[in-house]
Design an enzyme around this catalytic site. Structure first.
Site, PDB file in Angstrom:
ATOM      1  N   LYS A 138      26.077  34.690  19.643  1.00  0.00           N
ATOM      2  CA  LYS A 138      25.131  35.865  20.184  1.00  0.00           C
ATOM      3  C   LYS A 138      25.330  36.667  21.352  1.00  0.00           C
ATOM      4  O   LYS A 138      24.066  37.481  21.301  1.00  0.00           O
ATOM      5  CB  LYS A 138      24.769  34.348  21.516  1.00  0.00           C
ATOM      6  CG  LYS A 138      22.755  34.486  22.019  1.00  0.00           C
ATOM      7  CD  LYS A 138      22.905  33.869  23.463  1.00  0.00           C
ATOM      8  CE  LYS A 138      23.766  34.455  24.248  1.00  0.00           C
ATOM      9  NZ  LYS A 138      23.991  34.199  26.268  1.00  0.00           N
ATOM     10  N   ASP A 157      18.995  33.343  22.436  1.00  0.00           N
ATOM     11  CA  ASP A 157      19.517  32.509  23.202  1.00  0.00           C
ATOM     12  C   ASP A 157      18.400  30.697  23.488  1.00  0.00           C
ATOM     13  O   ASP A 157      17.504  30.780  22.382  1.00  0.00           O
ATOM     14  CB  ASP A 157      19.366  33.745  24.145  1.00  0.00           C
ATOM     15  CG  ASP A 157      18.070  33.731  24.597  1.00  0.00           C
ATOM     16  OD1 ASP A 157      17.240  33.197  24.132  1.00  0.00           O
ATOM     17  OD2 ASP A 157      17.624  34.167  25.815  1.00  0.00           O
TER      18      ASP A 157
END
Ligand code: SF4
Length: 231
Positions: A138, A157
């Site tokens: 991420k 996320d």
């Protein structure tokens, strides 16, 4: 014996399922209309600052991160300076972002790695970025997309994970699975903007509990069981 007539090839019927191209396009259009200028909310001036801010943003709001980073970067402006800092000093500066001991270790570990192995510069590939302490996929995707304009993956996320599933764009049970599904269904030139837009949507409208479906311009495209209102 007459030759067997071959049946004419028919064009495949366009899929009408949740991943039908026209539906995906409609979702992207609605996101563009609602969030035409969505950008990363973490303040930063360099890829290094963005990397650190993203590490600090785990389990913490961007607003809170933006409150601590100016002083952190004033004291330790470069990876080399951060690598030499006393760990307790970094901890003190980032304490309010939560999990500060682990985050301080990650930030200093990232600083050392970048100083020693990448000549003081944040690398520009996913494969290299994920070798940096504290930077999983991420974080790597955030830095690649925002700082370098490179779409090697999709940032997933908590907001993207929840909303991709609510909109039936993905079914996976982990961020990695959802990312893979989104990469398969979204045009690559939308990977970066999609995440920014969905993160804004998740903060403002499609919140985790009691999403504001009455105010959602994706409502007619959404069949989520979490909906609080239907037209
Ligand atoms: S209709 Fe509701 S659940 Fe669906 S995307 Fe909009 S806010 Fe989220």
């Amino acid at each position: 014996m007459p030759a067997k007539k071959s049946s004419p090839r028919r064009a495949a019927k366009p899929s009408r399922g949740p991943l039908a191209p026209e539906r995906v396009e409609a979702i992207l259009k609605a996101l563009d209309e609602a969030y035409p200028n969505a950008v990363c909310a973490l303040n930063h001036r360099t890829p290094w600052e963005l990397l650190v801010a993203t590490i600090l943003s785990a389990q913490c709001t961007d607003v809170r991160v933006n409150m601590v980073t100016p002083e952190l970067f004033r004291r330790f402006p470069t990876p080399a300076a951060m690598a030499k800092a006393r760990l307790s000093e970094i901890e003190g500066l980032i304490r309010t972002t939560g999990f500060f001991r682990n985050k301080a270790k990650s930030v200093q570990g990232a600083a050392k790695k970048i100083t020693e192995e990448f000549n003081g510069r944040v690398p520009q590939t996913l494969a290299e970025l994920i070798t940096i302490p504290g930077a999983a996929r991420k974080t790597a995707n955030v830095v690649l997309g925002v700082s370098f304009g490179k779409a090697e993956g999709v940032v997933v996320d908590t907001h993207v994970f929840r909303i991709a599933r609510r909109l039936d764009l993905a079914k996976g049970d982990t961020p990695q699975e959802v990312e893979r599904e989104l990469m398969a269904v979204l045009p690559q030139d939308r990977w970066i903007s999609f995440s920014h837009q969905v993160i804004h949507h998740g903060r403002q409208v499609c919140i985790a509990r009691n999403p504001k479906c009455r105010n959602c311009n994706l409502e007619t495209l959404c069949r989520s069981n979490d909906k609080t209102w239907s037209s």
